[in-house]
Enzyme design. Sequence first.
Site, PDB file in Angstrom:
ATOM      1  N   SER A  48      29.606  32.850  39.056  1.00  0.00           N
ATOM      2  CA  SER A  48      29.956  33.968  39.940  1.00  0.00           C
ATOM      3  C   SER A  48      29.232  35.252  39.541  1.00  0.00           C
ATOM      4  O   SER A  48      29.248  36.229  40.295  1.00  0.00           O
ATOM      5  CB  SER A  48      31.475  34.203  39.938  1.00  0.00           C
ATOM      6  N   HIS A  49      28.613  35.268  38.352  1.00  0.00           N
ATOM      7  CA  HIS A  49      27.850  36.435  37.908  1.00  0.00           C
ATOM      8  C   HIS A  49      26.366  36.112  37.717  1.00  0.00           C
ATOM      9  O   HIS A  49      25.629  36.901  37.134  1.00  0.00           O
ATOM     10  CB  HIS A  49      28.428  36.969  36.591  1.00  0.00           C
ATOM     11  N   GLU A 189      34.675  34.961  42.204  1.00  0.00           N
ATOM     12  CA  GLU A 189      35.227  33.607  42.243  1.00  0.00           C
ATOM     13  C   GLU A 189      35.945  33.355  43.570  1.00  0.00           C
ATOM     14  O   GLU A 189      35.888  32.246  44.114  1.00  0.00           O
ATOM     15  CB  GLU A 189      36.178  33.403  41.062  1.00  0.00           C
TER      16      GLU A 189
END
Length: 333
Positions: A48-49, A189
């Site tokens: 998610s990053h 997320e």
Amino acid sequence: MTSKTIDIGLDEIFNLAKAALINHGANEENANAVATTVTNAERDGSVSHGLFRIPGYIKALQSKKVDGSAKPEITEVTPVILKCDAKNGFAPLAHQYGIKKLIEAAQKFGIAGLSIQRCHHFAALWPEVEAISEHGLVGLTSVSYMPGVAPSGGATALFGTNPIAFSWPRPGKNPIVFDMATASMAKGEIQIAARDGHSVPLGTGLSSSGELTTDASEIDKGVLLPFGGHKGSVIALMVELLSGPLVGETFSYETKERDNGDGGPAQGGQFILAMSPEIISGKDTSAQTEEFLKKYNDIDGTRLPGLRRHENRKNIDPRAVNSELINTIKKLA
């Protein structure tokens, strides 16, 4: 590889991210810093990053709210208080400039703080604190963002997802590191779950009508909730104070008021603290720490925070990345 993912090597992830950033106005130094952060997130399983964030970085460059050629400026306010003006640039380069000096100050004086202003932070927090603990120090950091989380008992967004990260050094071993949103789940997320059609646990957030739901797409339209009810809520409040007025920056709602709404990372601040266990305690605490951690690990079912990330890091094989995302970034590059 599945119909929805494609295997891509870490070097290719870096080169793809860097090319997209440079193609949209980032200079070599900024593009290298951001692409490294994104690649390390993919490497460690923090998808998610990782590349997921590149379209948002690009939006911020396209809108000109982020200066892709920014050169951070560090000011020594006192021997133990440092201030970084990120010059409206992305956070990874500000970290490269500021954390080295923060570490040097904490190693000399026992404790040191770094306030970062005019910064666009869009990544995980563990890289900052892990870098601190790799030099024998305890790290603590937090950032706020834009409202997306309702305080406990409410249904109106006031807090950002307001992550906080902590690290503890272990000589000769990986440090203990945790990095968590004070929201029940990180916004990225939620967005990935919505994109992939996955449900989320009840209590994660509310729909736009204020109802509890497991539908991530409905929560994305509504609000997240803090983890742990009122306990997570007060930690989120603490992050607002540490990452806003303490470092001379904005609360989440103020951040939103000045943002242009382009979807890229908003401008805000970051609080970072480094502490020396040896200087503060007056002794070597490593043996005591390891004895405690042995007792911790001897309990069935326990796992030290950060362990999975460090295990993922050992694997240098290609990573499975959403194929639509890869195609999007290739077009941006």
